[in-house]
Design a protein around this motif. Structure first.
Motif, PDB file in Angstrom:
ATOM      1  N   LEU A   1       0.827  -1.206   0.000  1.00  0.00           N
ATOM      2  CA  LEU A   1       0.000   0.000   0.000  1.00  0.00           C
ATOM      3  C   LEU A   1       0.862   1.257   0.000  1.00  0.00           C
ATOM      4  CD1 LEU A   1      -2.759  -1.120   2.532  1.00  0.00           C
ATOM      5  CD2 LEU A   1      -3.001  -0.882   0.045  1.00  0.00           C
ATOM      6  N   THR A   2       1.954   1.228   0.745  1.00  0.00           N
ATOM      7  CA  THR A   2       2.840   2.391   0.810  1.00  0.00           C
ATOM      8  C   THR A   2       3.588   2.602  -0.498  1.00  0.00           C
ATOM      9  OG1 THR A   2       3.147   2.118   3.200  1.00  0.00           O
ATOM     10  CG2 THR A   2       4.805   3.405   2.022  1.00  0.00           C
ATOM     11  N   GLN A   3       4.159   1.532  -1.036  1.00  0.00           N
ATOM     12  CA  GLN A   3       4.982   1.669  -2.238  1.00  0.00           C
ATOM     13  C   GLN A   3       4.160   2.002  -3.484  1.00  0.00           C
ATOM     14  OE1 GLN A   3       7.470  -1.765  -2.800  1.00  0.00           O
ATOM     15  NE2 GLN A   3       8.660  -1.404  -0.957  1.00  0.00           N
ATOM     16  N   CYS A   4       2.992   1.432  -3.591  1.00  0.00           N
ATOM     17  CA  CYS A   4       2.214   1.603  -4.825  1.00  0.00           C
ATOM     18  C   CYS A   4       1.487   2.942  -4.889  1.00  0.00           C
ATOM     19  CB  CYS A   4       1.215   0.459  -4.971  1.00  0.00           C
ATOM     20  SG  CYS A   4       2.006  -1.125  -5.337  1.00  0.00           S
ATOM     21  N   GLN A   5       1.343   3.623  -3.760  1.00  0.00           N
ATOM     22  CA  GLN A   5       0.715   4.947  -3.724  1.00  0.00           C
ATOM     23  C   GLN A   5      -0.584   4.951  -4.543  1.00  0.00           C
ATOM     24  OE1 GLN A   5       3.975   7.514  -5.089  1.00  0.00           O
ATOM     25  NE2 GLN A   5       4.577   7.863  -2.978  1.00  0.00           N
ATOM     26  N   LEU A   6      -1.473   4.073  -4.182  1.00  0.00           N
ATOM     27  CA  LEU A   6      -2.733   3.947  -4.908  1.00  0.00           C
ATOM     28  C   LEU A   6      -3.565   5.219  -4.765  1.00  0.00           C
ATOM     29  CD1 LEU A   6      -3.481   0.257  -3.916  1.00  0.00           C
ATOM     30  CD2 LEU A   6      -2.668   1.095  -6.115  1.00  0.00           C
ATOM     31  N   PRO A   7      -4.368   5.521  -5.793  1.00  0.00           N
ATOM     32  CA  PRO A   7      -5.083   6.802  -5.809  1.00  0.00           C
ATOM     33  C   PRO A   7      -6.264   6.869  -4.853  1.00  0.00           C
ATOM     34  CG  PRO A   7      -5.727   5.484  -7.700  1.00  0.00           C
ATOM     35  CD  PRO A   7      -4.616   4.734  -7.014  1.00  0.00           C
ATOM     36  N   VAL A   8      -6.636   5.742  -4.253  1.00  0.00           N
ATOM     37  CA  VAL A   8      -7.759   5.709  -3.313  1.00  0.00           C
ATOM     38  C   VAL A   8      -7.358   4.891  -2.090  1.00  0.00           C
ATOM     39  CG1 VAL A   8      -9.483   5.933  -5.137  1.00  0.00           C
ATOM     40  CG2 VAL A   8      -8.770   3.666  -4.400  1.00  0.00           C
ATOM     41  N   THR A   9      -8.112   5.045  -1.029  1.00  0.00           N
ATOM     42  CA  THR A   9      -7.872   4.314   0.208  1.00  0.00           C
ATOM     43  C   THR A   9      -8.874   3.178   0.333  1.00  0.00           C
ATOM     44  OG1 THR A   9      -7.079   6.329   1.277  1.00  0.00           O
ATOM     45  CG2 THR A   9      -7.716   4.510   2.708  1.00  0.00           C
ATOM     46  N   PHE A  10      -8.397   2.002   0.689  1.00  0.00           N
ATOM     47  CA  PHE A  10      -9.300   0.869   0.912  1.00  0.00           C
ATOM     48  C   PHE A  10     -10.133   1.126   2.164  1.00  0.00           C
ATOM     49  CE2 PHE A  10      -6.239  -1.122  -1.892  1.00  0.00           C
ATOM     50  CZ  PHE A  10      -7.014  -2.025  -2.618  1.00  0.00           C
ATOM     51  N   ASP A  11     -11.402   0.759   2.096  1.00  0.00           N
ATOM     52  CA  ASP A  11     -12.286   0.912   3.246  1.00  0.00           C
ATOM     53  C   ASP A  11     -11.959  -0.102   4.336  1.00  0.00           C
ATOM     54  OD1 ASP A  11     -14.316   2.976   2.220  1.00  0.00           O
ATOM     55  OD2 ASP A  11     -14.308   1.491   0.616  1.00  0.00           O
ATOM     56  N   VAL A  12     -11.492  -1.279   3.916  1.00  0.00           N
ATOM     57  CA  VAL A  12     -11.118  -2.350   4.837  1.00  0.00           C
ATOM     58  C   VAL A  12      -9.850  -2.999   4.317  1.00  0.00           C
ATOM     59  CG1 VAL A  12     -11.761  -4.636   5.714  1.00  0.00           C
ATOM     60  CG2 VAL A  12     -13.467  -2.813   5.654  1.00  0.00           C
ATOM     61  N   VAL A  13      -8.896  -3.258   5.191  1.00  0.00           N
ATOM     62  CA  VAL A  13      -7.659  -3.962   4.825  1.00  0.00           C
ATOM     63  C   VAL A  13      -7.455  -5.102   5.810  1.00  0.00           C
ATOM     64  CG1 VAL A  13      -5.153  -3.812   4.607  1.00  0.00           C
ATOM     65  CG2 VAL A  13      -6.582  -1.913   3.815  1.00  0.00           C
ATOM     66  N   LEU A  14      -7.359  -6.328   5.288  1.00  0.00           N
ATOM     67  CA  LEU A  14      -7.169  -7.505   6.119  1.00  0.00           C
ATOM     68  C   LEU A  14      -5.955  -8.288   5.641  1.00  0.00           C
ATOM     69  CD1 LEU A  14     -10.878  -8.702   6.314  1.00  0.00           C
ATOM     70  CD2 LEU A  14      -9.577  -7.620   8.137  1.00  0.00           C
ATOM     71  N   SER A  15      -5.251  -8.892   6.597  1.00  0.00           N
ATOM     72  CA  SER A  15      -4.082  -9.709   6.285  1.00  0.00           C
ATOM     73  C   SER A  15      -4.175 -11.009   7.078  1.00  0.00           C
ATOM     74  CB  SER A  15      -2.799  -8.973   6.653  1.00  0.00           C
ATOM     75  OG  SER A  15      -2.664  -8.897   8.061  1.00  0.00           O
ATOM     76  N   ALA A  16      -3.122 -11.810   7.001  1.00  0.00           N
ATOM     77  CA  ALA A  16      -3.087 -13.076   7.732  1.00  0.00           C
ATOM     78  C   ALA A  16      -3.236 -12.865   9.231  1.00  0.00           C
ATOM     79  CB  ALA A  16      -1.780 -13.807   7.433  1.00  0.00           C
ATOM     80  N   ALA A  17      -2.839 -11.699   9.713  1.00  0.00           N
ATOM     81  CA  ALA A  17      -2.903 -11.425  11.145  1.00  0.00           C
ATOM     82  C   ALA A  17      -4.332 -11.300  11.659  1.00  0.00           C
ATOM     83  CB  ALA A  17      -2.133 -10.139  11.465  1.00  0.00           C
ATOM     84  N   ASP A  18      -5.278 -11.136  10.762  1.00  0.00           N
ATOM     85  CA  ASP A  18      -6.658 -10.859  11.171  1.00  0.00           C
ATOM     86  C   ASP A  18      -7.546 -12.089  11.236  1.00  0.00           C
ATOM     87  OD1 ASP A  18      -6.569  -7.883  11.321  1.00  0.00           O
ATOM     88  OD2 ASP A  18      -5.986  -8.108   9.219  1.00  0.00           O
ATOM     89  N   VAL A  19      -7.060 -13.238  10.798  1.00  0.00           N
ATOM     90  CA  VAL A  19      -7.901 -14.440  10.775  1.00  0.00           C
ATOM     91  C   VAL A  19      -7.124 -15.642  11.314  1.00  0.00           C
ATOM     92  CG1 VAL A  19      -9.390 -13.677   8.891  1.00  0.00           C
ATOM     93  CG2 VAL A  19      -7.267 -14.873   8.363  1.00  0.00           C
ATOM     94  N   GLN A  20      -7.867 -16.600  11.844  1.00  0.00           N
ATOM     95  CA  GLN A  20      -7.239 -17.816  12.350  1.00  0.00           C
ATOM     96  C   GLN A  20      -6.995 -18.820  11.243  1.00  0.00           C
ATOM     97  OE1 GLN A  20      -9.638 -19.285  15.607  1.00  0.00           O
ATOM     98  NE2 GLN A  20      -8.529 -18.045  17.081  1.00  0.00           N
ATOM     99  N   GLN A  21      -7.969 -18.978  10.361  1.00  0.00           N
ATOM    100  CA  GLN A  21      -7.845 -19.949   9.274  1.00  0.00           C
ATOM    101  C   GLN A  21      -7.645 -19.214   7.954  1.00  0.00           C
ATOM    102  OE1 GLN A  21     -10.262 -23.718   9.565  1.00  0.00           O
ATOM    103  NE2 GLN A  21     -11.612 -22.355  10.736  1.00  0.00           N
ATOM    104  N   LYS A  22      -6.643 -19.646   7.212  1.00  0.00           N
ATOM    105  CA  LYS A  22      -6.317 -19.003   5.939  1.00  0.00           C
ATOM    106  C   LYS A  22      -7.123 -19.634   4.804  1.00  0.00           C
ATOM    107  CE  LYS A  22      -3.131 -16.930   8.393  1.00  0.00           C
ATOM    108  NZ  LYS A  22      -3.189 -17.709   9.636  1.00  0.00           N
ATOM    109  N   LYS A  23      -7.039 -19.024   3.642  1.00  0.00           N
ATOM    110  CA  LYS A  23      -7.678 -19.583   2.458  1.00  0.00           C
ATOM    111  C   LYS A  23      -7.155 -21.008   2.226  1.00  0.00           C
ATOM    112  CE  LYS A  23      -7.640 -14.949   0.376  1.00  0.00           C
ATOM    113  NZ  LYS A  23      -7.102 -14.094  -0.701  1.00  0.00           N
ATOM    114  N   PRO A  24      -8.000 -21.966   1.864  1.00  0.00           N
ATOM    115  CA  PRO A  24      -9.357 -21.851   1.309  1.00  0.00           C
ATOM    116  C   PRO A  24     -10.480 -21.705   2.317  1.00  0.00           C
ATOM    117  CG  PRO A  24      -8.695 -24.136   1.298  1.00  0.00           C
ATOM    118  CD  PRO A  24      -7.504 -23.353   1.800  1.00  0.00           C
ATOM    119  N   ALA A  25     -10.193 -21.591   3.611  1.00  0.00           N
ATOM    120  CA  ALA A  25     -11.246 -21.265   4.574  1.00  0.00           C
ATOM    121  C   ALA A  25     -11.805 -19.878   4.230  1.00  0.00           C
ATOM    122  CB  ALA A  25     -10.695 -21.287   5.991  1.00  0.00           C
TER     123      ALA A  25
END
Length: 215
Positions: A118-142
């Motif tokens: 997000l920092t490097q790409c300097q996207l023109p808009v801000t995501f309303d929600v950002v989630l990563s592995a730290a936010d969930v117990q079970q990863k995809k395909p869950a």
């Protein structure tokens, strides 16, 4: 008709990072003279990084011995996300925002990598929600990361579209009850048959959304 929100995977959808990460893992194996059990990049696409580490080194004792070495190696070879952003990603995000849609990022990557992108790409808009592995117990395909995104957006699954590329990511989105669009990459052999729509790239997604707006 546009959906209320669009939830994006990161690697392979927003940034072309998967080949970089794959080669980095292969380099680590070569430098440590370790056997390569999965020499095909397709085996790693969309897989939880912790599972990838187990795939690279099946022996738990060897993994523990090399864990600190791998962390140092990874830190010494950072990716340049700005050079990897896929064509028309900023334009699509801006299109969606201007149309009044909400956008979310749902990745199983490490939080540091998501923030770095997000920092490097300097996207023109801000995501309303950002989630990563730290936010969930079970990863995809869950479905956890997509269910969490829908919850934080305060919407229902039927109001959202997931944009994915990997088989496990598509499975996760479908299990969360989301309409799922897949971004196909001719370099890889990915089963995207569960997706509701398959696009040749983000540009094709933009064209499809523009048609929806005019209908």
């Amino acid at each position: 008709m546009l959906k209320t929100a669009y939830i994006f995977d990161m690697d392979g959808v927003l940034v072309d990072s998967e080949a970089f990460y794959f080669e980095l893992r292969m380099q680590f194996l070569r430098e440590h003279h370790l056997p390569n059990y999965y020499p095909d990049i397709n085996a790693y696409l969309g897989v939880d990084p912790a599972v990838e580490w187990q795939m690279m080194i099946p022996d738990a004792a060897v993994r523990q011995q090399l864990s600190a070495d791998f962390e140092r190696f990874w830190a010494q070879h950072p990716i340049d996300y700005a050079a990897c952003i896929l064509p028309q990603v900023p334009e699509l995000l801006l299109d969606l925002k201007q149309a009044g849609c909400r956008i979310a990022l749902a990745s199983v990557g490490a939080l540091t990598e998501v923030e770095q992108m997000l920092t490097q790409c300097q996207l023109p808009v801000t995501f309303d929600v950002v989630l990563s592995a730290a936010d969930v117990q079970q990863k995809k395909p869950a479905p956890d990361v997509y269910l969490a995104a829908v919850h934080q957006l305060k919407l229902t699954s039927r109001q959202c579209v997931a944009i994915e590329d990997s088989t496990v990511g598509i499975m996760a989105a479908k299990r969360a009850g989301l309409e799922t669009w897949a971004i196909a990459d001719p370099r890889y052999h990915v089963d995207q048959s569960q997706a509701d729509r398959v696009f040749t790239g983000i540009g094709a997604v933009r064209d499809f959304i523009k048609k929806q707006q005019t209908n």
